[in-house]
Design a protein around this motif. Structure first.
Motif, short mmCIF file in Angstrom:
data_model
loop_
_atom_site.label_atom_id
_atom_site.label_comp_id
_atom_site.label_asym_id
_atom_site.label_seq_id
_atom_site.Cartn_x
_atom_site.Cartn_y
_atom_site.Cartn_z
N PHE A 138 0.82 -1.30 0.06
CA PHE A 138 0.12 -0.05 0.00
C PHE A 138 0.76 1.18 -0.05
N ASP A 139 0.05 2.28 -0.30
CA ASP A 139 0.85 3.66 -0.35
C ASP A 139 -0.13 4.71 0.04
N THR A 140 0.22 5.74 0.56
CA THR A 140 -0.72 6.91 0.90
C THR A 140 -0.13 8.00 0.22
N PRO A 197 0.76 14.24 10.85
CA PRO A 197 -0.37 14.22 11.16
C PRO A 197 -0.60 15.04 12.68
N LYS A 198 0.53 14.97 13.46
CA LYS A 198 0.30 15.71 14.58
C LYS A 198 0.25 17.44 14.30
N ASN A 199 0.65 17.76 13.24
CA ASN A 199 0.72 18.91 12.78
C ASN A 199 -0.82 19.47 12.06
N GLY A 200 -1.45 18.60 12.13
CA GLY A 200 -2.80 18.88 11.47
C GLY A 200 -2.87 18.26 9.88
N ASP A 201 -1.94 17.64 9.47
CA ASP A 201 -1.88 16.98 8.34
C ASP A 201 -2.84 15.72 8.04
N ARG A 202 -3.47 15.68 6.95
CA ARG A 202 -4.40 14.64 6.64
C ARG A 202 -3.92 13.53 5.53
N MET A 203 -4.63 12.56 5.49
CA MET A 203 -4.58 11.51 4.23
C MET A 203 -5.72 11.99 3.37
N VAL A 204 -5.21 11.78 2.13
CA VAL A 204 -5.85 12.29 1.03
C VAL A 204 -6.33 11.30 -0.03
N GLU A 205 -5.34 10.23 0.18
CA GLU A 205 -5.60 9.06 -0.88
C GLU A 205 -4.83 8.06 -0.38
N ILE A 206 -5.46 6.65 -0.44
CA ILE A 206 -4.95 5.51 -0.19
C ILE A 206 -5.15 4.37 -1.28
N GLY A 207 -4.12 3.51 -1.62
CA GLY A 207 -4.20 2.47 -2.54
C GLY A 207 -3.42 1.22 -2.08
N CYS A 208 -4.40 0.31 -2.17
CA CYS A 208 -3.81 -1.12 -1.46
C CYS A 208 -3.99 -2.23 -2.44
N ILE A 209 -3.05 -3.06 -2.47
CA ILE A 209 -3.03 -4.27 -3.64
C ILE A 209 -2.75 -5.49 -2.95
N GLU A 210 -3.71 -6.57 -3.20
CA GLU A 210 -3.53 -7.71 -2.52
C GLU A 210 -2.43 -8.57 -3.30
N MET A 211 -1.41 -9.17 -2.62
CA MET A 211 -0.60 -10.01 -2.93
C MET A 211 -0.55 -11.43 -2.31
N VAL A 212 -0.88 -12.65 -3.00
CA VAL A 212 -0.89 -13.93 -2.19
C VAL A 212 0.48 -14.74 -2.84
N ASN A 213 1.27 -15.23 -2.05
CA ASN A 213 2.49 -15.87 -2.32
C ASN A 213 3.11 -15.02 -3.22
N ARG A 214 3.25 -13.76 -3.04
CA ARG A 214 3.99 -13.01 -3.66
C ARG A 214 3.55 -12.63 -5.34
N VAL A 215 2.42 -13.18 -5.59
CA VAL A 215 1.75 -12.90 -6.96
C VAL A 215 0.55 -11.90 -6.68
N LEU A 216 0.35 -11.07 -7.51
CA LEU A 216 -0.92 -10.20 -7.37
C LEU A 216 -2.06 -10.79 -7.93
N THR A 217 -3.06 -10.77 -7.09
CA THR A 217 -4.44 -11.45 -7.48
C THR A 217 -5.26 -10.53 -8.15
N GLY A 218 -5.02 -9.33 -8.51
CA GLY A 218 -6.23 -8.46 -9.01
C GLY A 218 -6.81 -7.67 -8.36
N ARG A 219 -6.96 -7.96 -6.85
CA ARG A 219 -7.88 -7.39 -5.96
C ARG A 219 -7.29 -5.91 -5.51
N SER A 220 -7.82 -4.95 -5.11
CA SER A 220 -7.29 -3.62 -4.79
C SER A 220 -8.44 -2.94 -4.05
N TYR A 221 -7.77 -1.97 -3.12
CA TYR A 221 -8.78 -1.10 -2.57
C TYR A 221 -8.16 0.36 -2.96
N HIS A 222 -8.93 1.32 -3.21
CA HIS A 222 -8.41 2.81 -3.68
C HIS A 222 -9.52 3.54 -3.41
N ALA A 223 -9.05 4.84 -2.60
CA ALA A 223 -9.99 5.78 -2.38
C ALA A 223 -9.34 7.04 -2.16
#
Length: 227
Positions: free
Chosen positions: A6-8, A15-41
């Motif tokens: 993942f990455d943000t 964040p202690k200074n008021g900074d916020r997260m605006v994007e996140i991207g997550c990728i699923e990997m099983v046995n070090r092979v990408l499965t095609g499933r992801s979460y992005h917002a």
């Protein structure tokens, strides 16, 4: 084994200074092979975007103004990551922001024992070398020509390839091949055990052969072994 790469993207560094997260991207990997499933917002940070941060990821106030708050997506995010290890480049930075956002909306934080930092892995594998994501992509021949700005999902996709290389390539596949080879060797050994026993053949020279050899040596002029 299931892992989440993942990455943000954020409004700043702390964040202690008021900074916020605006994007996140997550990728699923099983046995070090990408499965095609992801979460992005994308998320509305409820604050203005500093020009320095926008220059890095290109996410403006106007673009983020109609995006949901993280609180409304937190459970969806947690459902996706489950209890899998979380891999990120400079992972403590991303964990700080994720756990800050989870705390703000009264969700349990992600335990840091699940954190895997690819910067730390790269330091061990390539001591003294440049450790940025760009530098590691160049080292491993990973195409990043489409990366004009930082983006959480895009960077996670690149990092997934880097992570596999840092872990030694497709090691799980190689281990499986080793197991197959071991089975083949064992089968061959068993097959040899089933063959009928044969008496060993004599390999010492006969008396006649020794006499012929001695006679031949007498015919050699100035032999090296005689010096």
């Amino acid at each position: 084994m299931r892992e989440i790469i993942f990455d943000t993207e954020t409004t700043g560094f702390d964040p202690k200074n008021g900074d916020r997260m605006v994007e996140i991207g997550c990728i699923e990997m099983v046995n070090r092979v990408l499965t095609g499933r992801s979460y992005h917002a994308y998320f509305n940070p409820e604050r203005s975007m500093p020009a320095e941060a926008e220059a890095v990821h290109g996410l403006s106030d106007a673009f983020l103004s109609d995006k949901p708050l993280f609180a409304s997506c937190a459970q969806e995010f947690l459902d996706f990551i489950e209890d899998s290890p979380m891999i990120a480049h400079n992972a403590s930075f991303d964990f700080n922001f994720i756990n800050h956002e989870l705390t703000l909306c009264s969700h349990p934080i992600v335990d840091r024992s699940r954190m895997v930092d690819t910067v730390a892995l790269a330091k061990v594998r390539h001591p003294g070398a440049k450790l940025s994501l760009d530098a590691l992509c160049s080292r491993y021949g990973i195409d990043r020509s489409h990366r004009t700005k930082h983006g959480a999902l895009l960077d996670a996709e690149l990092l997934a390839q880097v992570y596999v290389e840092l872990r030694g390539g497709r090691q799980i596949g190689l281990e499986l091949m080793a197991e197959v080879n071991e089975i083949v060797v064992e089968t061959k050994v068993l097959a040899r055990r089933d063959r009928p026993f044969r008496q060993p053949r004599p390999h010492a020279a006969t008396e006649a052969e020794l006499m012929r050899h001695a006679e031949f040596l007498t015919s050699v002029d100035a032999p090296l072994w005689g010096e």
